[in-house]
Design a protein around this motif. Structure first.
Motif, PDB file in Angstrom:
ATOM      1  N   VAL A  74     -49.184 -56.651 108.924  1.00  0.00           N
ATOM      2  CA  VAL A  74     -49.106 -58.009 108.734  1.00  0.00           C
ATOM      3  C   VAL A  74     -50.716 -58.544 109.216  1.00  0.00           C
ATOM      4  N   GLY A  75     -51.663 -57.316 109.392  1.00  0.00           N
ATOM      5  CA  GLY A  75     -53.167 -57.415 109.637  1.00  0.00           C
ATOM      6  C   GLY A  75     -53.491 -56.977 110.194  1.00  0.00           C
ATOM      7  N   THR A  76     -54.937 -57.211 109.795  1.00  0.00           N
ATOM      8  CA  THR A  76     -56.377 -55.829 110.448  1.00  0.00           C
ATOM      9  C   THR A  76     -57.405 -56.707 110.917  1.00  0.00           C
ATOM     10  N   VAL A  77     -57.433 -56.010 112.010  1.00  0.00           N
ATOM     11  CA  VAL A  77     -58.777 -57.128 113.073  1.00  0.00           C
ATOM     12  C   VAL A  77     -59.801 -55.459 113.078  1.00  0.00           C
ATOM     13  N   LEU A  78     -61.091 -56.922 112.666  1.00  0.00           N
ATOM     14  CA  LEU A  78     -62.567 -55.943 112.100  1.00  0.00           C
ATOM     15  C   LEU A  78     -62.919 -56.080 113.543  1.00  0.00           C
ATOM     16  N   GLN A  79     -63.798 -55.547 113.963  1.00  0.00           N
ATOM     17  CA  GLN A  79     -64.315 -55.514 115.892  1.00  0.00           C
ATOM     18  C   GLN A  79     -65.395 -55.281 115.452  1.00  0.00           C
ATOM     19  N   ASN A  80     -66.155 -55.830 115.879  1.00  0.00           N
ATOM     20  CA  ASN A  80     -68.122 -55.872 116.489  1.00  0.00           C
ATOM     21  C   ASN A  80     -68.615 -55.882 117.543  1.00  0.00           C
ATOM     22  N   CYS A  81     -68.841 -55.466 118.649  1.00  0.00           N
ATOM     23  CA  CYS A  81     -69.116 -55.419 119.985  1.00  0.00           C
ATOM     24  C   CYS A  81     -70.318 -54.827 120.463  1.00  0.00           C
ATOM     25  N   ASN A  82     -71.141 -54.939 120.604  1.00  0.00           N
ATOM     26  CA  ASN A  82     -72.813 -54.272 121.308  1.00  0.00           C
ATOM     27  C   ASN A  82     -72.904 -53.933 123.097  1.00  0.00           C
ATOM     28  N   LYS A  83     -71.574 -54.413 123.816  1.00  0.00           N
ATOM     29  CA  LYS A  83     -71.124 -54.946 125.176  1.00  0.00           C
ATOM     30  C   LYS A  83     -70.911 -53.462 125.304  1.00  0.00           C
ATOM     31  N   LYS A  84     -72.067 -52.171 126.632  1.00  0.00           N
ATOM     32  CA  LYS A  84     -71.556 -51.441 126.464  1.00  0.00           C
ATOM     33  C   LYS A  84     -70.306 -51.423 127.326  1.00  0.00           C
ATOM     34  N   THR A  85     -70.190 -52.349 128.418  1.00  0.00           N
ATOM     35  CA  THR A  85     -68.488 -52.409 128.403  1.00  0.00           C
ATOM     36  C   THR A  85     -67.092 -52.314 128.153  1.00  0.00           C
ATOM     37  N   GLY A  86     -67.338 -53.197 126.621  1.00  0.00           N
ATOM     38  CA  GLY A  86     -66.492 -53.285 126.365  1.00  0.00           C
ATOM     39  C   GLY A  86     -65.200 -54.157 126.088  1.00  0.00           C
ATOM     40  N   TYR A  87     -63.922 -54.602 126.059  1.00  0.00           N
ATOM     41  CA  TYR A  87     -63.685 -54.894 125.379  1.00  0.00           C
ATOM     42  C   TYR A  87     -61.961 -55.274 125.272  1.00  0.00           C
ATOM     43  N   THR A  88     -61.305 -55.855 125.294  1.00  0.00           N
ATOM     44  CA  THR A  88     -59.428 -56.000 124.819  1.00  0.00           C
ATOM     45  C   THR A  88     -59.364 -56.349 123.666  1.00  0.00           C
ATOM     46  N   LEU A  89     -58.084 -56.553 123.200  1.00  0.00           N
ATOM     47  CA  LEU A  89     -57.572 -57.505 121.866  1.00  0.00           C
ATOM     48  C   LEU A  89     -56.377 -57.799 122.537  1.00  0.00           C
ATOM     49  N   GLU A  90     -56.097 -58.687 122.977  1.00  0.00           N
ATOM     50  CA  GLU A  90     -55.481 -59.835 123.602  1.00  0.00           C
ATOM     51  C   GLU A  90     -54.068 -60.478 122.546  1.00  0.00           C
ATOM     52  N   VAL A  91     -53.439 -59.649 122.269  1.00  0.00           N
ATOM     53  CA  VAL A  91     -52.453 -60.694 121.893  1.00  0.00           C
ATOM     54  C   VAL A  91     -50.948 -61.132 121.962  1.00  0.00           C
ATOM     55  N   THR A  92     -50.593 -62.754 121.244  1.00  0.00           N
ATOM     56  CA  THR A  92     -49.726 -64.064 121.831  1.00  0.00           C
ATOM     57  C   THR A  92     -48.946 -64.328 120.951  1.00  0.00           C
ATOM     58  N   SER A  93     -47.521 -64.320 121.286  1.00  0.00           N
ATOM     59  CA  SER A  93     -46.785 -65.095 119.939  1.00  0.00           C
ATOM     60  C   SER A  93     -46.089 -66.228 120.238  1.00  0.00           C
ATOM     61  N   GLN A  94     -46.316 -67.718 119.378  1.00  0.00           N
ATOM     62  CA  GLN A  94     -46.071 -68.543 120.190  1.00  0.00           C
ATOM     63  C   GLN A  94     -45.227 -68.865 120.506  1.00  0.00           C
ATOM     64  N   ASN A  95     -43.835 -67.799 120.067  1.00  0.00           N
ATOM     65  CA  ASN A  95     -42.734 -68.275 120.386  1.00  0.00           C
ATOM     66  C   ASN A  95     -42.724 -67.407 121.432  1.00  0.00           C
ATOM     67  N   CYS A  96     -43.110 -66.802 122.284  1.00  0.00           N
ATOM     68  CA  CYS A  96     -42.334 -65.883 123.356  1.00  0.00           C
ATOM     69  C   CYS A  96     -41.587 -66.205 124.414  1.00  0.00           C
TER      70      CYS A  96
END
Length: 186
Positions: A74-96
């Motif tokens: 259903v999609g692609t997520v292009l990511q860029n982040c120069n913070k070495k401690t990192g990140y998360t990609l959280e997914v939520t649903s409107q109907n959940c």
């Protein structure tokens, strides 16, 4: 000091920004004055983290009435982040959060729904799992499609899928939900 002694005078001065230390020493016939300062070199690099979601055509034409297990990109997520401690990609649903709990596409007229889960296929930079499945199947919060730790990321792409079992018995209608993908920088 006589003019003859002035020609024997050696003076070394080092000047710079900061706090100075001055030392005076006497060497055989010369007064030596030393001044030492320090220069602190510093620069700042701003945090630059972003996601860009591209929606695939399959997101708008899910085969809900096709019998059997379905897996649709259903999609692609292009990511860029120069913070070495990192990140998360959280997914939520409107109907959940509506009963029953879990992601679902809902037809507002018939109120029928079809449950689904999300899946992320990821690069493995920073310890990220290559495949994260079952997201939003039963829980609505804390659903992370990617978790990057101790790494900088430049131009990496995750693919997002929805997984469901189609049903030939659904009522006619337009079934919808909205997925939101949020980058949480650590």
């Amino acid at each position: 000091m006589s003019p003859a002694n002035r020609t024997k005078l050696g003076i070394a001065i080092v000047a710079a920004a900061g706090i100075g230390i001055v030392a005076v020493a006497r060497l055989a016939g010369y007064d030596v004055i030393e001044a030492a300062n320090t220069i602190v070199l510093q620069g700042t690099v701003a945090q630059n983290c972003s996601v860009d979601v591209t929606v695939n055509a399959g997101a708008g034409s899910l085969p809900l009435a096709s019998a059997g297990a379905q897996r649709v990109a259903v999609g692609t997520v292009l990511q860029n982040c120069n913070k070495k401690t990192g990140y998360t990609l959280e997914v939520t649903s409107q109907n959940c959060s509506g009963a029953p709990t879990g992601a679902k596409v809902v037809d507002p007229v018939s109120t029928e729904y079809l449950a689904y889960s999300t899946e992320f296929q990821n690069p493995t930079t920073g310890g990220s799992q290559a495949s994260v499945t079952g997201l939003l199947a039963a829980a609505c919060g804390g659903q992370y499609g990617r978790n990057v730790t101790d790494a900088k990321v430049s131009g990496e792409t995750s693919t997002v899928y929805v997984n469901f079992t189609g049903s030939e018995t659904l009522s006619a209608g337009t079934y919808q939900d909205t997925l939101t993908i949020t980058m949480n920088v650590k």
